[in-house]
Design a protein around this motif. Structure first.
Motif, PDB file in Angstrom:
ATOM      1  N   GLU A  83       1.062  -1.132   0.173  1.00 16.72           N
ATOM      2  CA  GLU A  83      -0.103   0.220  -0.002  1.00 16.72           C
ATOM      3  C   GLU A  83       0.981   1.155   0.073  1.00 16.72           C
ATOM      4  OE1 GLU A  83      -3.718   0.428   2.221  1.00 16.72           O
ATOM      5  OE2 GLU A  83      -2.713   1.347   3.535  1.00 16.72           O
ATOM      6  N   TYR A  84       0.445   2.047  -0.949  1.00 17.25           N
ATOM      7  CA  TYR A  84       1.364   3.348  -1.248  1.00 17.25           C
ATOM      8  C   TYR A  84       0.408   4.504  -0.778  1.00 17.25           C
ATOM      9  CZ  TYR A  84       4.682  -0.035  -3.342  1.00 17.25           C
ATOM     10  OH  TYR A  84       5.452  -1.002  -3.399  1.00 17.25           O
ATOM     11  N   THR A  85       0.971   5.492   0.238  1.00 19.38           N
ATOM     12  CA  THR A  85      -0.055   6.345   0.365  1.00 19.38           C
ATOM     13  C   THR A  85       0.736   7.783   0.121  1.00 19.38           C
ATOM     14  OG1 THR A  85      -1.043   5.261   2.329  1.00 19.38           O
ATOM     15  CG2 THR A  85      -1.395   7.512   2.375  1.00 19.38           C
ATOM     16  N   LEU A  86      -0.139   8.638  -0.631  1.00 23.04           N
ATOM     17  CA  LEU A  86       0.462  10.078  -1.117  1.00 23.04           C
ATOM     18  C   LEU A  86      -0.474  10.832  -0.128  1.00 23.04           C
ATOM     19  CD1 LEU A  86       2.093  11.817  -2.897  1.00 23.04           C
ATOM     20  CD2 LEU A  86       0.125  11.588  -4.450  1.00 23.04           C
ATOM     21  N   THR A  87       0.252  11.848   0.471  1.00 19.56           N
ATOM     22  CA  THR A  87      -0.309  12.940   1.384  1.00 19.56           C
ATOM     23  C   THR A  87       0.177  14.123   0.779  1.00 19.56           C
ATOM     24  OG1 THR A  87      -0.330  11.292   3.236  1.00 19.56           O
ATOM     25  CG2 THR A  87      -0.709  13.710   3.706  1.00 19.56           C
ATOM     26  N   ILE A  88      -0.810  15.135   0.447  1.00 18.86           N
ATOM     27  CA  ILE A  88      -0.614  16.373  -0.104  1.00 18.86           C
ATOM     28  C   ILE A  88      -1.077  17.353   0.797  1.00 18.86           C
ATOM     29  CG2 ILE A  88      -0.760  18.143  -1.884  1.00 18.86           C
ATOM     30  CD1 ILE A  88      -1.738  15.102  -3.539  1.00 18.86           C
ATOM     31  N   GLU A  89      -0.336  18.065   1.425  1.00 19.89           N
ATOM     32  CA  GLU A  89      -0.583  19.082   2.624  1.00 19.89           C
ATOM     33  C   GLU A  89      -0.824  20.506   1.802  1.00 19.89           C
ATOM     34  OE1 GLU A  89      -1.154  18.475   5.494  1.00 19.89           O
ATOM     35  OE2 GLU A  89      -0.215  16.380   5.988  1.00 19.89           O
ATOM     36  N   ALA A  90      -1.547  21.380   2.526  1.00 18.62           N
ATOM     37  CA  ALA A  90      -1.841  22.682   1.969  1.00 18.62           C
ATOM     38  C   ALA A  90      -0.640  23.481   2.117  1.00 18.62           C
ATOM     39  CB  ALA A  90      -2.984  23.238   2.620  1.00 18.62           C
ATOM     40  N   GLY A  91      -0.522  24.241   1.235  1.00 13.76           N
ATOM     41  CA  GLY A  91       0.556  25.484   1.622  1.00 13.76           C
ATOM     42  C   GLY A  91       0.096  26.700   2.005  1.00 13.76           C
ATOM     43  N   GLU A  92       0.865  27.802   1.666  1.00 10.76           N
ATOM     44  CA  GLU A  92       0.394  29.001   2.232  1.00 10.76           C
ATOM     45  C   GLU A  92      -0.809  29.735   1.831  1.00 10.76           C
ATOM     46  OE1 GLU A  92       3.452  31.996   1.594  1.00 10.76           O
ATOM     47  OE2 GLU A  92       5.130  30.918   3.261  1.00 10.76           O
ATOM     48  N   ASP A  93      -1.261  29.192   0.349  1.00  9.05           N
ATOM     49  CA  ASP A  93      -2.387  29.842  -0.456  1.00  9.05           C
ATOM     50  C   ASP A  93      -3.327  28.604  -0.245  1.00  9.05           C
ATOM     51  OD1 ASP A  93      -0.914  31.825  -1.140  1.00  9.05           O
ATOM     52  OD2 ASP A  93      -0.072  30.983  -2.943  1.00  9.05           O
ATOM     53  N   GLY A  94      -3.200  27.923   0.727  1.00 13.74           N
ATOM     54  CA  GLY A  94      -4.279  26.848   0.950  1.00 13.74           C
ATOM     55  C   GLY A  94      -3.988  25.328   0.162  1.00 13.74           C
ATOM     56  N   LEU A  95      -4.913  24.620  -0.032  1.00 17.70           N
ATOM     57  CA  LEU A  95      -4.748  23.110  -0.672  1.00 17.70           C
ATOM     58  C   LEU A  95      -4.941  23.478  -2.200  1.00 17.70           C
ATOM     59  CD1 LEU A  95      -4.058  20.297  -0.406  1.00 17.70           C
ATOM     60  CD2 LEU A  95      -6.535  19.964  -0.061  1.00 17.70           C
ATOM     61  N   PHE A  96      -3.633  23.442  -3.110  1.00 13.65           N
ATOM     62  CA  PHE A  96      -3.862  23.550  -4.476  1.00 13.65           C
ATOM     63  C   PHE A  96      -4.284  25.135  -4.736  1.00 13.65           C
ATOM     64  CE2 PHE A  96      -4.892  18.873  -4.129  1.00 13.65           C
ATOM     65  CZ  PHE A  96      -3.694  18.621  -4.741  1.00 13.65           C
ATOM     66  N   GLY A  97      -3.991  25.928  -3.939  1.00 13.53           N
ATOM     67  CA  GLY A  97      -4.171  27.316  -3.988  1.00 13.53           C
ATOM     68  C   GLY A  97      -5.823  27.696  -3.660  1.00 13.53           C
ATOM     69  N   ARG A  98      -6.336  27.074  -3.017  1.00 18.35           N
ATOM     70  CA  ARG A  98      -7.589  27.190  -2.672  1.00 18.35           C
ATOM     71  C   ARG A  98      -7.601  27.164  -1.028  1.00 18.35           C
ATOM     72  NH1 ARG A  98     -12.028  27.428  -6.726  1.00 18.35           N
ATOM     73  NH2 ARG A  98     -10.804  26.486  -8.743  1.00 18.35           N
TER      74      ARG A  98
END
Length: 228
Positions: A83-98
């Motif tokens: 099982e491979y888990t990819l985790t993407i955290e929000a940046g300064e501008d939110g998650l994917f700029g949102r």
């Protein structure tokens, strides 16, 4: 792109929320086997190369583990797999700029907004299949089986609409309940070979596919041909 070439050769979209083959494939995976957790997105796959591709597309951190789970169609069958888990955290501008996750095409509550990917239904469907679908050879009938399984009925209804719009005629069965409390439906056996072939025929060109899933499809097709 061949299976031996690195995932870094993938063409990543400039905007993960805009229409692009890679963004469609990514959000298909999120819908099929992902979850939005507050200010992060988590996607799970059992194919290492596909996980690396998703990481190149959207960034994030990858972790590898093994998982034991019940088979969706029959909870008496237990499987252990990578099982491979990819985790993407929000940046300064939110998650994917949102600043709010409600602006994402998948919000975890059955609200799917995939209009931006309408020109890339094949990649979207491929991502969903790899996230929550199954491909198998049915030894009793000598046919190939393709089905989609998910806890969210709304997602499967959307998948059925996407299949209706694809250029390959692929009738399917009614939505049924699984023993684990989710839902599923299968593409008709007679249509599964053409549908599966269409789904993966651009994979080599774009690199947007899970090699293990494509190998499973190819092997199932060979077994069905040999059975005939």
């Amino acid at each position: 792109m061949s299976e031996s070439e690195p995932a870094s050769e993938i063409e990543a979209p400039a905007d993960i929320l805009a229409g692009h083959p890679a963004s469609a494939y990514f959000w298909g995976h999120v819908a099929g086997s992902g979850e939005i957790k507050g200010e992060s997105v988590e996607v799970v796959t059992n194919d290492e190369e596909s996980a690396r591709v998703l990481s190149v597309i959207a960034g994030g951190d990858l972790e590898h583990d093994t998982a034991t789970r019940e088979y969706a169609h029959d909870t008496s069958v237990i499987r252990t797999e990578d099982e491979y888990t990819l985790t993407i955290e929000a940046g300064e501008d939110g998650l994917f700029g949102r600043s709010a996750t409600s602006g994402l095409p998948v919000d975890g509550r059955g609200n799917y907004r995939f209009a931006a990917f309408s020109n890339y239904d094949r990649e979207l469907l491929r991502g969903i299949l790899e996230g929550c679908g199954t491909v198998c050879f049915k030894s009793k009938s000598g046919t190939v089986g393709i089905s989609f399984v998910h806890d969210d009925r709304a997602l499967l209804e959307l998948v059925r609409d996407l299949i209706d719009d694809c250029p390959v005629e692929a009738p399917y069965g009614d939505l049924g309940e699984t023993s684990s409390g989710g839902y599923w439906f299968g593409v008709d056996d007679d249509a599964a070979p053409d549908f599966g072939t269409w789904l993966y025929e651009t994979g080599e060109e774009t690199g947007l596919f899970a090699p293990s899933r494509r190998r499973k499809l190819e092997k199932s097709l060979e077994q069905a041909e040999a059975y005939d």
